[in-house]
Design an enzyme around this catalytic site. Structure first.
Site, short mmCIF file in Angstrom:
data_model
loop_
_atom_site.label_atom_id
_atom_site.label_comp_id
_atom_site.label_asym_id
_atom_site.label_seq_id
_atom_site.Cartn_x
_atom_site.Cartn_y
_atom_site.Cartn_z
N HIS A 227 17.93 31.25 -6.70
CA HIS A 227 17.51 29.96 -7.25
C HIS A 227 16.10 30.06 -7.84
O HIS A 227 15.85 29.70 -9.00
CB HIS A 227 17.56 28.91 -6.13
CG HIS A 227 17.14 27.54 -6.52
ND1 HIS A 227 18.04 26.52 -6.74
CD2 HIS A 227 15.92 26.99 -6.73
CE1 HIS A 227 17.38 25.41 -7.07
NE2 HIS A 227 16.09 25.67 -7.06
N GLU A 228 15.18 30.58 -7.03
CA GLU A 228 13.78 30.68 -7.50
C GLU A 228 13.63 31.68 -8.64
O GLU A 228 12.82 31.50 -9.53
CB GLU A 228 12.85 31.02 -6.34
CG GLU A 228 12.81 29.97 -5.22
CD GLU A 228 12.55 28.54 -5.69
OE1 GLU A 228 11.99 28.36 -6.79
OE2 GLU A 228 12.93 27.60 -4.96
N HIS B 185 14.30 29.88 -11.87
CA HIS B 185 13.10 29.19 -12.37
C HIS B 185 12.13 30.20 -12.98
O HIS B 185 11.54 29.96 -14.03
CB HIS B 185 12.37 28.47 -11.22
CG HIS B 185 13.04 27.23 -10.75
ND1 HIS B 185 13.52 26.26 -11.61
CD2 HIS B 185 13.32 26.77 -9.49
CE1 HIS B 185 14.05 25.27 -10.90
NE2 HIS B 185 13.93 25.56 -9.62
N HIS C 213 13.09 31.42 -16.36
CA HIS C 213 12.89 30.32 -17.30
C HIS C 213 11.42 30.27 -17.73
O HIS C 213 11.09 30.21 -18.92
CB HIS C 213 13.31 29.02 -16.61
CG HIS C 213 13.50 27.85 -17.52
ND1 HIS C 213 13.90 26.62 -17.08
CD2 HIS C 213 13.33 27.71 -18.86
CE1 HIS C 213 13.97 25.78 -18.09
NE2 HIS C 213 13.62 26.41 -19.19
#
Length: 601
Positions: free
Chosen positions: A392-393, A396, A399
């Site tokens: 998940h991290e 980010h 991105h």
């Protein structure tokens, strides 16, 4: 997992390879101090442009460039203190540096306070002429549009300063809620059948809800909510104050509603919110099937509100080391192609992440987009949850990395509406990868259960929250009083509607709103549900269409805030102005419920 206490390391005992490389921002605290000294007074070099932004395109361009350059330096200084402070919140050195930085930010904001009103005041034809005379200014066209688009919601200088002054007061409801719920409230401990005592707090509550012992779950549920029930009038007054605050600012800024004001900040049309609620209602049947399946699998005559968090496939939690998690993540991300994966490899080699817990370290996890490269805070435990947190991290982080690399600084930052898409899309791809790798029925069921719970808590639950927010703001906007009984009734009915007939409607659930901090976030939570739905649609597209879908998706990740969030998601291949992505995600949920039924038969 509750009884397990392990020696927690001190920061000084952490191995270097498990700690993030903050020296990539500043080699040392001394280097930080030197740069901090160097920017002192730089904000005054911006202040001299006050009253000059409409003078000439050159003056405007000069100001924007200088402001951007100083902004980047400030960001590095701020990020360093922020990361260092989170490594060990007890370390007074970094508390001090962070305090200095916060103080400087206030000076910077005061020195540049003229910017927004002046940019708004430039007549449209003047601005168009500026662009023609000075093509380099076009780089900032979207930046200026974002400032100017809210023109009719910006007031006179005098009114603006009153609103700004009210800002401090406006923090009060949230502050009261946080202090009351986290510091002042205490709950009676709970006992299990053997007489073992478990302390009950807001943070141990969910762990107790996950317990396989039904009696323990029920006791925790009853002790928590009977306590909240005692203070229902105070809680209602705080939430009422928060709602009134949102309405006050929305009306002062000439918006039709508090929701419209909140969504306008990130350029999201209100229809996106309505589509979400509508799509969830049209797919409520899948949620009811899931509730019924849970009741059947747990072999209960009655399924209660305190039975929804415990695993349907107990005894399957395998130990997953960080290295194993890393290996799975790298394998699952192969779909994005070699360039993307090379950066992921770098993130491990160059120590972008701070992996394990230590005394004083900030709990939870996040990714911080820093100029040199992203930094990821983890508190890794050897379990499935932590493996999903890692992927998940990293979503980010990629991105941030791609947006910073491909956009000028002014557009490198992305808004929260699209942020959750990148992280959740990664989770969906990891899930599909793990499901594709396992033949073992029990393990497969365990994974699907984990996935189903994500749908339940992220799409259904957050949409239920969003609907509650909408209803209470609408009532207050119509002049109705939000008493504790009114709030309880609305919340109770929503729970009945969402969980369906297989669930016993425990009367105590009516007060659950009293412990949810998200109701103080001003129409924020709907983005979890829309983000999750968009991510499901995209991960599906990536796995079925392959290269063309990946190309679109990477372009989206590289776009920062160079367009509004809805347009950016269209680049990736999802149209959030239609209920379609949410319906598709819930279709997937429905298929997973069916598979779970078959597996457990």
């Amino acid at each position: 997992h509750m009884g397990e206490t392990k020696h927690i390391l001190k920061r000084s005992e952490q191995k270097k390879e498990n700690m993030w490389s903050t020296e990539d921002i500043f080699a040392s605290d001394e280097a930080w101090k030197a740069e901090f000294a160097a920017i002192k007074g730089e904000e005054q070099a911006l202040a001299v442009y006050a009253g000059r932004l409409s003078e000439s395109p050159e003056a405007l361009l000069e100001y924007l460039r200088k402001s951007e350059e100083l902004g980047l330096r400030i960001e590095d200084l701020y990020n360093y203190t922020f990361l260092k402070n989170d490594e060990d919140t007890k370390n007074t050195v970094y508390q001090g540096l962070k305090g200095q930085m916060t103080g400087y930010l206030v000076q910077f904001q005061q020195a540049t306070a003229f910017e927004t009103p002046e940019i708004i005041a430039i007549p449209e034809e003047t601005l168009q002429k500026f662009y023609e005379e000075c093509p380099e200014l076009r780089l900032y066209e979207r930046y200026m549009y974002r400032v100017r688009r809210r023109k009719e919601h910006i007031l006179s200088q005098a009114e603006e300063s009153i609103l700004a002054a009210a800002g401090e007061m406006a923090e009060t409801p949230t502050q009261m809620f946080v202090n009351f719920v986290n510091a002042d409230l205490t709950f009676p401990s709970v006992k299990d059948v053997t007489g073992e005592v478990y302390p009950l707090t807001n943070s141990t509550y969910i762990a107790l809800m996950e317990s396989p012992k039904a009696g323990l779950r029920r006791a925790a549920f009853e002790n928590l909510y009977t306590t909240y029930e005692k203070y229902k009038n105070t809680e209602a007054a705080m939430l009422n104050a928060e709602v009134k605050k949102n309405i006050f600012f929305a009306r002062a800024r000439k918006y039709g509603s508090a929701r419209e004001a909140a969504l306008d900040r990130t350029e999201v049309p209100v229809s996106v919110y309505d589509n979400l609620v509508q799509a969830v209602h049209q797919n409520m049947n899948a949620m009811h099937r899931y509730t019924a399946l849970r009741k059947k699998l747990m072999q209960l005559d009655e399924l209660h509100m305190y039975d929804v968090y415990t695993s349907l496939v107990p005894g399957c939690d395998k130990k997953i080391s960080f290295d194993k998690a890393k290996e799975d993540v790298l394998a699952a991300m192969q779909v994005f192609g070699p360039d993307y994966c090379a950066v992921l490899e770098r993130s491990f080699e160059e120590r972008w992440m701070d992996i394990y817990e230590n005394e004083g370290k900030r709990p939870g996890a996040y990714s911080a987009g820093v100029r040199v490269h992203p930094f990821i805070l983890l508190n890794h435990k050897d379990n499935l949850d932590s493996e999903f947190t890692l992927v998940h991290e990293l979503g980010h982080a990629m991105h941030s990395y791609l947006s910073t690399k491909n956009q000028p600084p002014v557009y490198a930052d992305y808004v929260i509406f699209v942020a959750e898409v990148a992280s959740t899309c990664n989770e969906a791809l990891l899930m599909q990868y793990l499901l594709g790798r396992t033949e073992d029925k029990k393990e497969r069921a365990y994974l699907i259960n984990y996935f189903l719970e994500q749908f339940r808590t992220t799409v259904y639950r957050q949409t239920m929250f969003a609907e509650f927010e909408l209803k209470i703001h609408a009532l207050a906007e119509a002049g109705e009083a939000l008493t504790a009984d009114v709030l309880k009734e609305i919340y109770y009915n929503l729970n009945r509607e969402y969980y369906g007939d297989a669930m016993e409607a425990d009367p105590l659930i009516a007060i659950e709103w009293a412990r949810i901090p998200h109701f103080y976030y001003n129409f924020y939570v709907y983005q979890y549900a829309t983000g999750f739905s968009a991510a499901m649609a995209l991960s599906r597209r990536i796995l079925t269409e392959g290269e063309s879908a990946v190309k679109d998706y990477l372009k989206f990740l590289s776009s920062g805030c160079s367009a509004d969030p809805i347009s950016l998601l269209k680049i990736a291949g999802v149209d959030m102005t239609t209920p379609e992505p949410v319906s598709q995600a819930l279709q997937q949920f429905d298929e997973l419920v069916t598979e779970m039924e078959t597996l457990m038969a």
